[in-house]
Scaffold this active site. Sequence first.
Site, PDB file in Angstrom:
ATOM      1  NE  ARG A   1      -6.871  77.783  57.244  1.00 17.73           N
ATOM      2  CZ  ARG A   1      -5.607  77.440  57.486  1.00 17.73           C
ATOM      3  NH1 ARG A   1      -5.124  77.532  58.707  1.00 17.73           N
ATOM      4  NH2 ARG A   1      -4.819  77.003  56.519  1.00 17.73           N
TER       5      ARG A   1
ATOM      6  CG  PHE B   1      -8.983  85.941  61.240  1.00 13.58           C
ATOM      7  CD1 PHE B   1      -8.461  86.774  62.216  1.00 13.58           C
ATOM      8  CD2 PHE B   1     -10.176  86.313  60.631  1.00 13.58           C
ATOM      9  CE1 PHE B   1      -9.105  87.942  62.588  1.00 13.58           C
ATOM     10  CE2 PHE B   1     -10.833  87.465  60.985  1.00 13.58           C
ATOM     11  CZ  PHE B   1     -10.300  88.291  61.969  1.00 13.58           C
ATOM     12  N   PRO B   2      -5.096  83.654  60.823  1.00 13.02           N
ATOM     13  CG  PRO B   2      -3.376  84.311  62.279  1.00 13.02           C
ATOM     14  CD  PRO B   2      -4.610  84.825  61.589  1.00 13.02           C
ATOM     15  CE  LYS B   3     -10.519  82.968  63.108  1.00 17.08           C
ATOM     16  NZ  LYS B   3     -11.964  83.032  63.362  1.00 17.08           N
ATOM     17  CE  LYS B   4      -1.580  74.729  62.973  1.00 17.23           C
ATOM     18  NZ  LYS B   4      -0.138  74.372  63.111  1.00 17.23           N
TER      19      LYS B   4
END
Length: 248
Positions: free
Chosen positions: A109, A114-117
Amino acid sequence: MTEDEIRRNAFAMPFHNPAFPPGPYRFVDREYLIITYRTDPDQLQKLIPAPLKLVEPIVKFEFINMPDSTGFGHYCEAGQVIPVTLDGVAGGYVHSMYLNDHPPIAAGRELWGFPKKLGEPELRVHKDTLIGTLDYSDYRIATGTMGYKHKTLDREAVKKSMGTPSFLLKIIPHVDGTPRICELVQYSLSEITIKGAWSGPGALELNPHALAPIADLPVLEILSAVHVLADLTLPLGTVAHDYLATRK
């Protein structure tokens, strides 16, 4: 600490013990299950940020096992990548990512966008089947399956496809909640060694979830399923477009 010491040593948070080490980052025996499917073009068009352009209504759902990665250790990841172009150059827009390890979430992130969860992905072989799963908040939101190593693929062709650019929408807020960074980031994997690549019959099931809406891009038709084992390097990125610098 002096101001000069802070400027000289600042890398990531926390200052005295960053959540991740400096890159670039090397991955050994990185394993992919990539299921490509056709989806609703209207839904897809709503999710692609300009100046990226939609190629066709296709999504690549990736389950990735990373047993040996610099600074991150062993973790798994899953998410959706959308084929796009930028100024005529073909690549992939990373739309969603879910993984089970904090350092790569923080690094992904903060460095690239990066669209990380946080989620619980897994990739494993069960008898004659390669199985990828993704749980979010104790609920199964994705299951991908592929017949194990049915057909060998050309390694050079796979290497070429993995070397194409990827695009990320990086957003970091200011202290008042307004965007301080809002930009399109581009990167390309490097030093790629394909150790194996296979195709086979594939299937993908996506389930709705309020906080992990991967099913908003529904599976209308499975186009291919690919299994790849590779070593590679994830380098740092470049800014392809700055939304704040170009706003009117």
